[in-house]
Design a protein around this motif. Structure first.
Motif, PDB file in Angstrom:
ATOM      1  N   ARG A 242     -31.597  15.355 -69.924  1.00 33.88           N
ATOM      2  CA  ARG A 242     -32.234  14.375 -69.061  1.00 33.88           C
ATOM      3  C   ARG A 242     -32.605  13.124 -69.862  1.00 33.88           C
ATOM      4  N   TYR A 325     -17.083  19.647 -61.251  1.00 34.04           N
ATOM      5  CA  TYR A 325     -18.159  18.796 -61.768  1.00 34.04           C
ATOM      6  C   TYR A 325     -17.729  18.153 -63.087  1.00 34.04           C
ATOM      7  N   ILE A 355     -24.508  19.664 -62.106  1.00 37.78           N
ATOM      8  CA  ILE A 355     -25.327  18.625 -61.470  1.00 37.78           C
ATOM      9  C   ILE A 355     -25.855  17.636 -62.499  1.00 37.78           C
ATOM     10  N   ILE A 356     -26.464  18.127 -63.571  1.00 39.65           N
ATOM     11  CA  ILE A 356     -27.041  17.195 -64.542  1.00 39.65           C
ATOM     12  C   ILE A 356     -25.959  16.464 -65.324  1.00 39.65           C
ATOM     13  N   HIS A 359     -25.006  13.632 -63.019  1.00 34.31           N
ATOM     14  CA  HIS A 359     -26.101  12.655 -62.938  1.00 34.31           C
ATOM     15  C   HIS A 359     -26.170  11.799 -64.195  1.00 34.31           C
ATOM     16  N   GLU A 360     -26.140  12.446 -65.359  1.00 34.87           N
ATOM     17  CA  GLU A 360     -26.286  11.708 -66.611  1.00 34.87           C
ATOM     18  C   GLU A 360     -25.042  10.887 -66.949  1.00 34.87           C
ATOM     19  N   GLN A 364     -23.671  11.018 -58.638  1.00 32.78           N
ATOM     20  CA  GLN A 364     -24.704  11.542 -57.764  1.00 32.78           C
ATOM     21  C   GLN A 364     -24.266  12.895 -57.214  1.00 32.78           C
ATOM     22  N   THR A 366     -25.754  15.514 -54.056  1.00 31.70           N
ATOM     23  CA  THR A 366     -26.717  15.804 -52.989  1.00 31.70           C
ATOM     24  C   THR A 366     -26.097  16.800 -52.024  1.00 31.70           C
ATOM     25  N   GLN A 372     -31.542  15.837 -52.401  1.00 32.62           N
ATOM     26  CA  GLN A 372     -31.306  16.426 -53.699  1.00 32.62           C
ATOM     27  C   GLN A 372     -31.193  17.948 -53.577  1.00 32.62           C
ATOM     28  N   GLY A 396     -21.068   8.002 -57.615  1.00 38.57           N
ATOM     29  CA  GLY A 396     -22.205   7.150 -57.301  1.00 38.57           C
ATOM     30  C   GLY A 396     -21.821   5.979 -56.424  1.00 38.57           C
ATOM     31  N   HIS A 399     -20.986   7.326 -52.945  1.00 43.78           N
ATOM     32  CA  HIS A 399     -21.821   8.389 -52.389  1.00 43.78           C
ATOM     33  C   HIS A 399     -22.288   8.102 -50.960  1.00 43.78           C
TER      34      HIS A 399
END
Length: 409
Positions: A242, A325, A355-356, A359-360, A364, A366, A372, A396, A399
């Motif tokens: 994160r 992913y 997921i992370i 995101h990173e 995105q 969802t 989320q 993103g 999305h």
């Protein structure tokens, strides 16, 4: 459509998986090289946990390759679970290895994982699993017994929250996401996925993909050179923390007789497409394009050279969710859509690590309503997620458009 990535179809992904027939891993001496993370310890709250996770996932990938080299000499090593999905010595071995090594380093952090030892006990598979685990473990402890290995598997398979403690911090593991891909051959993808959850938030993740390779000649992103270092015949490991980004490097397998060449971490990013008809889509191998709401607006083709008006490029199907992913996080795909089905439970370990990483990397994730994904919705075992409609994973840029299109359903 084939459930697995075949060599001809995989070229659509602008990746190559040439067949190789290496000497059995049991006849070669391998080490797993520890390495620093690509960001400073001051920036990462869970630096120590992530560093340990990278090491154990690399050892787990080596275990998979080791088991695979001799898998088909032992028919009893492939069995079918009650949900008609295959499971192998490698699945159990990875779970035992991760449970043992992380339990040794972080004894207060429980593990939530997919398997339990009941299949081993009823199918007489315990001894091969023990051998695989000991052969792939760190040099710190080679004295684990059969009882230790079976207990370690069950620590992940049992309900870690059954006694009302409900720890705020726990690991989530998918030993092999895409076991059918693992069984298919060297051209198919499968992923070892591990994530750390703290207070319902995914703080870090590691995904190891032993079969990953890329042909970067036609990669449609401006930072092609940044990805050259993750070309390797031994796959990649992708990490995310994160606030620290998503990074990848070659899996650190090396023969002791060779000169050590350190792997270099490379920052990963999603692709830049902002128009739906230009994007590259992937969907679960168990679903069809016609079953998705977007099929009312676009037809799908798997031929990258003949995408017409009102068509989208649908990448060849591959087993498991985590590899999809991984493709979005690395810019290989633009969108991954999964539709919830009443008869199928969506498990946290199929999504947490991915997921992370997405995101990173700038993307995105969802549910179909734009909410989320709630990893703590399953208050009993932290195993089940309940996304409304399904899961939408994008770069993103696309999305909101995809969410609007799924609302047609």
């Amino acid at each position: 459509m084939d459930l697995f990535l075949s060599a001809p179809n995989f070229s659509t992904l602008r990746c190559t998986h040439p067949y190789r027939s290496p000497a059995p891993l049991r006849s070669r001496i391998f080490t797993v090289r520890s390495s620093s993370l690509p960001f400073p310890i001051q920036k990462a709250k869970y630096y120590r946990e992530l560093q340990a996770a990278v090491g154990v996932v690399e050892r787990a990938c080596r275990l998979c390759l080791d088991v695979k080299s001799s898998l088909f000499s032992y028919d009893e090593r492939i069995i079918e679970k009650n949900d008609q999905t295959p499971v192998t010595v490698a699945d159990f071995g990875v779970q035992a290895l991760v449970s043992l090594e992380l339990g040794k380093l972080f004894p207060s952090i429980p593990l939530v994982a997919e398997e339990d030892s009941a299949f081993l006990r009823t199918n007489n598979l315990a001894d091969p699993v023990v051998n695989a685990v000991i052969g792939s473990s760190s040099s710190v402890d080679k004295s684990w017994t059969k009882a230790d290995v079976l207990e370690a598997i069950d620590r992940g398979g049992e309900d870690a929250f059954a006694f009302g403690t409900r720890p705020a911090t726990y690991w989530v593991l998918d030993p092999i996401d895409g076991t059918r891909g693992f069984l298919k051959g060297t051209e198919a993808l499968y992923v070892v996925g591990l994530a750390l959850i703290v207070d319902g938030e995914i703080e870090l993740a590691v995904m190891g993909c032993p079969n990953w390779q890329e042909d970067l000649a036609n990669r449609p992103t401006p930072d092609v050179q940044e990805f050259e270092n993750i070309l390797s015949e031994s796959g990649i490991v992708m990490v995310a923390h994160r606030g620290c980004g998503t990074w990848a490097k070659r899996l650190s397998f090396e023969q002791q007789t060779t000169i050590s060449v350190p792997s270099r971490w490379t920052r990963c990013s999603v692709d830049y497409y902002s128009l739906v008809h230009e994007a590259r889509f992937c969907i679960p191998e168990s679903q069809t394009w016609d079953s998705l709401p977007l099929s009312a607006l676009f037809s799908a083709t798997t031929d990258a050279d003949s995408v017409g008006d009102n068509q989208i490029l649908l990448l060849p199907k591959c087993c498991g969710s985590l590899c999809k992913y991984l493709m979005v996080a690395s810019g290989r795909a633009s969108v991954f859509i999964l539709r919830s089905r009443v008869q199928k439970t969506i498990k946290a370990w199929d999504h947490a690590a991915g997921i992370i990483c997405v995101h990173e990397a700038g993307g995105q994730v969802t549910d179909w309503k734009g909410n989320q994904i709630d990893l703590s919705a399953d208050q009993t075992g932290r195993r089940i997620i309940f996304p409304s409609g399904g899961v939408v994973v994008t770069n993103g840029n696309l999305h909101n458009q995809i969410i609007e299109m799924t609302s047609f359903d």
